[in-house]
Each structure stands twice: as structure tokens, then as C-alpha cells.
Design an enzyme around this catalytic site. Structure first.
Site, PDB file in Angstrom:
ATOM      1  N   CYS A 407       0.874  -1.317   0.024  1.00 49.82           N
ATOM      2  CA  CYS A 407      -0.009  -0.189   0.046  1.00 49.82           C
ATOM      3  C   CYS A 407       0.807   1.276   0.070  1.00 49.82           C
ATOM      4  O   CYS A 407       1.592   1.543  -1.086  1.00 49.82           O
ATOM      5  CB  CYS A 407      -1.016  -0.022   1.222  1.00 49.82           C
ATOM      6  SG  CYS A 407      -2.594   0.994   0.524  1.00 49.82           S
ATOM      7  N   HIS A 533      -3.637  -5.274   0.494  1.00 50.47           N
ATOM      8  CA  HIS A 533      -2.977  -5.675   1.609  1.00 50.47           C
ATOM      9  C   HIS A 533      -2.989  -7.160   1.621  1.00 50.47           C
ATOM     10  O   HIS A 533      -3.979  -7.877   1.996  1.00 50.47           O
ATOM     11  CB  HIS A 533      -3.903  -5.067   2.904  1.00 50.47           C
ATOM     12  CG  HIS A 533      -3.855  -3.745   3.087  1.00 50.47           C
ATOM     13  ND1 HIS A 533      -2.721  -3.183   4.070  1.00 50.47           N
ATOM     14  CD2 HIS A 533      -4.281  -2.842   2.638  1.00 50.47           C
ATOM     15  CE1 HIS A 533      -2.969  -1.734   3.877  1.00 50.47           C
ATOM     16  NE2 HIS A 533      -3.810  -1.309   3.121  1.00 50.47           N
ATOM     17  N   GLU A 535      -1.688  -9.206   3.521  1.00 51.04           N
ATOM     18  CA  GLU A 535      -1.715  -9.768   4.844  1.00 51.04           C
ATOM     19  C   GLU A 535      -2.909 -10.058   5.441  1.00 51.04           C
ATOM     20  O   GLU A 535      -3.060 -10.811   6.350  1.00 51.04           O
ATOM     21  CB  GLU A 535      -0.743  -9.033   5.695  1.00 51.04           C
ATOM     22  CG  GLU A 535      -1.379  -7.602   6.142  1.00 51.04           C
ATOM     23  CD  GLU A 535      -1.359  -6.324   5.175  1.00 51.04           C
ATOM     24  OE1 GLU A 535      -0.926  -6.709   3.880  1.00 51.04           O
ATOM     25  OE2 GLU A 535      -1.773  -5.245   5.418  1.00 51.04           O
TER      26      GLU A 535
HETATM   27  N1  GLN Z   1      -2.142   6.668   2.739  1.00 50.44           N
HETATM   28  C1  GLN Z   1      -2.068   5.826   1.815  1.00 50.44           C
HETATM   29  C2  GLN Z   1      -3.382   5.850   0.943  1.00 50.44           C
HETATM   30  O1  GLN Z   1      -4.268   6.525   1.476  1.00 50.44           O
HETATM   31  C3  GLN Z   1      -1.663   4.437   1.791  1.00 50.44           C
HETATM   32  C4  GLN Z   1      -2.750   3.839   2.758  1.00 50.44           C
HETATM   33  C5  GLN Z   1      -2.290   2.373   3.303  1.00 50.44           C
HETATM   34  O2  GLN Z   1      -1.081   2.159   3.378  1.00 50.44           O
HETATM   35  N2  GLN Z   1      -3.013   1.530   3.806  1.00 50.44           N
HETATM   36  O3  GLN Z   1      -3.718   5.757  -0.126  1.00 50.44           O
END
Ligand code: GLN
Length: 562
Positions: A407, A533, A535
């Protein structure tokens, strides 16, 4: 003497005289409460019990009721509450749901996590819609009725034999009183063999006296009993084994059956707890109390293979996790558990060292990141520690060190490439620099009109199409996957061609929107960043492929160094 009018009034007002439609349920219910102190591991006990029932062919689900007022934990700082776990249907939930999924390998949903805030929100919305027809809206029966409806919900469809409900907090907390009162009502209304309460407590060991102490447990059971809820089983967390005498004493003073006091010894890994509970026969006690007669011998074959590999690693790999919440282990819970699953798959011990991205500078990066076999840049929000993350990515890219960005970690990989390879000076994400000259990470179009914070990110499961002949394809061995998301910003497709021309490959996209989901570097042994994600979907029996391959790459890297 009670007058007839008073009696009629009572019959009308007191909730347990009213017929409750929700109580026509197919499932049996187990409530898990906690006493003495928090952090005893109610979630792990609930998940272990569910695992044992599942291994015996009984379908079980677990839900968590949290007493706090936030509608969900999505707006909570990870320092407050650890990681925010996201379900397939996009609910932002308590991290215990992650344990439930990792143990059972079955997805949870919005219905599996309910907070006081959500209960009140529903009741207040009904009140505003005039649904209470002029009645005074009260904690009992209106709030407890809504709690009851939600507690029973997953059991009414006939999908599960058993619904396990973990009540957050500790017995005696002001906040959890309506939840406990609802358990009392359910215990009162359902047939005796359809509901039971498991109470988890602590048996402290006093070193000076060389003695295990039962008094705190007696007090917590008394407090629970005062609310009208009586436990059927007491699970005692303890650092030392409990002898029969202590068990008998607890049973006698807490008024439970002698065989229904069991110990939960500290374990070297949470994944051993189902086996400890099997040894203590928690599953058999539960099956007997709930009068469930059809069940199999427990099949824990896959679980035992995993545990065996976990306990007997053949070597070690060193991974650095670059993040900004590193002081708190729970902030990256699912990532750390995914490493455990992937490590066992690869028969290695994954030694994860957390590095605060704020502490990384071009001057100290070589020293800070020396001696490792892989680097993971963690998800996150906001500006703090961002430049350190970019420095870490550059180190991994230039040193051909296995790199995995999740992310925000993927977004940092994109920014690093833009700045240091493509020469796009000042390239950034508009999250950190709204006026950047090169917004290579931009806000998603549908996010631009949103002002409310809770539950408004791009959340939950979305499909991704993977291109053939890529690292991503080699990892997943399929071109159609679906993974969970939680973000507001995205790769800016206006720059896609420039990135491709410069050698950063986009290997996975959302089929409907074209949103970039995966980037990788073909010239590097293992360099991959994902917008989602992985995970959140890693379980003991189905480890996330990306973690498995990342650890495999780290293992190779470690072997080459020798
Ligand atoms: N802050 C980033 C976004 O909103 C990444 C979010 C995250 O790592 N879950 O896109």
C-alpha cells in the site's frame, strides 16, 4: 401488594416478557467474557475453540462485540488499538477478526464486529425515523434488543452450528454492562443447552509466596454472577500449571462443575493454543454442555504440519520492516502473522526487526540496513517518516535486496523510482505534498468529493488482473485474483507510459477501472509493490503467496551471502 395496574405495566415494560422474534435461531451460542485484567487473549481462546469445533466437523463463526463508542475502529490511531483489520466486504474492524480468519480460514464480515457506537447509531436512527411510536427509548429494552438482534444474527440463517461471541473489555467495566445484560437475557430466553458462557481469567503467581492465587478469579466470577450471568466454564490463564486442588477450589468457590475449570498455560506461539485447549478437553466440555452429539474425531493434520515446521526451522532470514508505528507490535499484526505463516512454508525462522522510518537518513542507511535478507515497507498514512521510507526503497533497489512494498510501501517505491531513476524532481504523493510538481500518486477520483472520515476509503475486496510472464504471475500462478484494500490514493495513470518506458512494470490492474494494483522491477531478483493488503488474507492453512515468495527470495539472498 402489587396492584393489577402495576403488574400490567411490568408485563408491558420488562423486556423478558416480550416475545423476541430473533430468538428463533438454528445455532447454539457461546459467549466468551474476560475477568481480572485485559489482554488475556480472549480472542485467541475464542479462535482456538472455534478451530477445535471446526476440526470436529462443526461449523463455527466468531464475532466480537466491543464496548467503545467509535462506530468502528477505522478512525482509531494504531497506537490506540493496534491494526485496523479489513474484511472482504470492506468493514474496518478489530484486529481479533484477523485471528479468527487466520485460525479458521473462513472470511468474516461486517456482522462479525459490532461496537456500542454502532448499536446506538442504529437505535438513534430508528428513533429519528419515528419507529418507536412515541415510546421513551431506553438502554433496556431498546439498546439491549438491538445488541441481542446483532448477537443472534449470524445464527439465524442456518449457516453455522455454533456462534461464538467475544465480549470486549473486562467484566465490571461500566461500558460493557449492556452487553453482559444482553447475555443474561439470551441465557434466560434460550433453552439451556443452546447457550453457554466461557469466562477467561488470570491466576497470578506470587513469587514471594511461591503461590498461585485464585482470589482475583473468585472476585471476577462473583462480579459476573451479580449481573445474573453465570459461567459454565472457567479458563485460567497461568504461567504455571494448576494442580487438581487449585482447580477444585476455583470450581467450588465459583460454583462451576469440577471438570469445567481448565488451565491455559502461556504458550510459545498463539498457534499452539488450540492444541493446549484440546488437551484440556475444552471442545468436549462445550459439546457436552451444548448437547451436540454428532461430531468427528478432530482433524488437525494441516495445523500440526504447520506447527511442526514453525517449531523446527532449518535456517533464519532477517527482514526489516520499515514503518512508523514500530513501538507497538499490534500495529502490524497481520503482517507479522503472515511472516510466521510464510516462514513455516519455507521452513525458516523469520526474524523481523522493526526500523522507524524517521530514523533513516542517506548517511546512516548502509549501517541501519546492513545484514538483512529482505525489506518490507509497511502501509501507513501521513507525512511522518516518509523520506526514510523512500531512502529504504532506494537501498533495496540499488543493492538488489528482496523488496516488498504494501500500500503506502508500494506508493513509496513509485515515488523513489520517479525521483531517482526518471529524474522527476520533487515527485510525490498529493497526500504528503498537495502542490507537488509530479503527482505520481494522486487522490482517487471518487475520493475527491468525500469529507467524512469513517468508512469512506476504498475498502474491501476488489479483483485484479495479472499479466502473464511477470513476477506477480509466477507468485499467484493465475491471472485473476482478488485482494483487500484500504486507501484513498492511487498510482497516477497519467504517468504510466513514462514509468513503463523507464523500466518499472505494471503487472496487475483492476479490470474495471484500470487502477494500478501491482508494480515490479524485472531487472531485480525480487522487487514488488502492491496497492492492496495481502497480509489480510494470509491464514495458517493458506499463507499469502506474496509473503511465501518474498521469504523464499530472502532465503535465496541469505544463501548467496554465505
Ligand atoms: N495513505 C495511503 C493511501 O491512503 C496508503 C494507505 C495504506 O497504506 N493503507 O492511499
Amino acid at each position: 401488594m402489587i396492584k393489577v395496574a402495576h403488574l400490567a405495566f411490568l408485563l408491558f415494560r420488562v423486556p423478558f416478557f416480550r416475545k423476541n422474534e430473533a430468538l428463533k435461531s438454528m445455532a447454539k451460542y457461546i459467549f466468551v467474557t474476560g475477568g481480572v485484567t485485559s489482554s488475556l487473549g480472549k480472542g485467541i481462546i475464542a479462535a482456538s475453540l472455534a478451530k477445535l469445533l471446526q476440526a470436529r466437523g462443526i461449523s463455527a463463526t466468531i464475532q466480537k462485540f466491543d464496548p467503545y463508542i467509535n462506530v468502528d475502529p477505522g478512525t482509531l490511531n494504531p497506537y490506540e488499538h493496534g491494526e485496523c483489520y479489513v474484511t472482504e466486504d470492506g468493514a474496518e474492524t478489530d484486529l481479533d477478526l484477523g485471528h479468527y480468519e487466520r485460525f479458521l480460514s473462513t472470511p468474516t464480515s461486517q456482522a462479525n464486529n459490532v461496537t456500542t457506537g454502532r448499536i446506538y447509531q442504529t437505535v438513534i436512527n430508528k428513533e429519528r425515523a419515528g419507529e418507536f411510536l412515541g415510546k421513551t427509548v431506553q438502554v433496556v429494552p431498546h439498546i439491549t434488543d438491538e445488541i441481542k438482534r446483532r448477537m443472534m444474527l449470524l445464527g439465524v440463517e442456518g449457516k453455522y452450528d455454533v456462534v461464538i461471541t467475544e465480549i470486549g473489555g473486562t467484566v465490571g467495566d461500566i461500558e460493557s454492562t449492556p452487553f453482559i445484560e444482553t447475555v443474561r437475557q439470551i441465557q434466560w430466553e434460550l433453552p439451556v443447552d443452546d447457550v453457554m458462557v466461557v469466562h477467561l481469567t488470570l491466576i497470578p503467581y506470587l513469587n514471594a509466596a511461591k503461590e498461585l492465587k485464585t482470589k482475583p478469579t473468585q472476585h471476577s466470577v462473583r462480579m459476573l454472577s451479580e449481573t445474573g450471568v453465570h459461567p459454565d466454564v472457567i479458563v485460567c490463564r497461568t504461567e504455571h500449571p494448576l494442580n487438581d486442588e487449585i482447580k477444585r477450589k476455583i470450581a467450588l468457590f465459583c460454583n462451576v462443575k469440577a471438570g469445567n475449570v481448565i488451565e491455559s498455560l502461556d504458550a510459545s506461539t498463539i498457534y499452539e493454543v488450540p492444541l493446549l485447549m484440546l488437551k484440556e478437553q475444552l471442545d468436549l466440555i462445550v459439546l457436552k454442555k451444548l448437547n451436540i452429539q454428532k461430531f468427528n474425531e478432530p482433524d488437525l493434520t494441516k495445523w500440526n504440519i504447520f506447527l511442526d515446521k514453525l517449531k523446527h526451522p532449518k535456517s533464519t532470514v532477517n527482514i526489516r520492516l520499515i514503518g512508523k508505528y514500530i513501538e507497538l507490535q499490534d500495529a502490524y499484526k497481520s503482517i507479522l502473522e503472515s511472516f510466521i505463516h510464510a516462514g513455516a512454508m519455507n521452513e525458516v525462522k523469520v526474524n523481523v526487526v522493526n526500523v522507524h522510518s524517521e530514523n533513516l537518513t542517506p548517511e546512516n542507511v548502509n549501517e541501519q540496513l546492513s545484514g538483512l535478507d529482505g525489506l518490507l515497507v509497511a502501509p501507513g498514512f501521513g507525512n511522518r517518516g516518509i523520506e526514510g521510507k523512500i531512502i529504504a526503497v532506494q537501498f533495496a533497489r540499488e543493492n538488489k535486496l528482496p523488496f516488498f512494498g504494501i500500500c503506502l510501501g508500494m506508493q513509496m517505491a513509485v515515488i523513489e523510482y520517479a525521483r531517482n531513476v526518471m529524474g522527476l524532481k520533487g515527485a510525490h504523493s498529493v497526500e504528503m505534498d498537495p502542490n507537488t510538481s509530479h503527482p505520481v500518486i494522486d487522490m482517487m477520483e471518487e475520493q475527491k468529493r468525500i469529507t467524512m472520515k469513517g468508512g469512506t476509503m476504498r475498502l474491501g475486496s476488489y479483483p485484479c488482473t495479472i499479466s502473464k510472464d511477470t513476477l506477480a504471475y509466477k507468485i499467484y500462478v493465475t491471472s485473476e485474483i482478488s485482494e483487500r484494500h484500504r486507501h484513498r490514493y492511487e498510482f497516477n495513470n497519467a504517468y504510466l507510459k513514462a514509468f513503463t518506458d523507464a523500466g518499472l512494470l505494471n503487472s496487475g490492474n483492476n479490470p474495471a477501472t484500470g487502477l494500478v494494483e501491482i508494480v515490479e522491477l524485472p531487472q531485480h531478483p525480487f522487487f514488488i509493490g502492491v496497492q492492496y493488503h495481502p497480509e489480510l488474507k494470509s491464514t495458517v492453512e493458506h499463507p499469502a503467496p506474496l509473503f511465501v515468495h518474498f521469504i523464499e527470495a530472502a532465503k535465496k539472498y541469505a544463501a548467496q551471502k554465505k
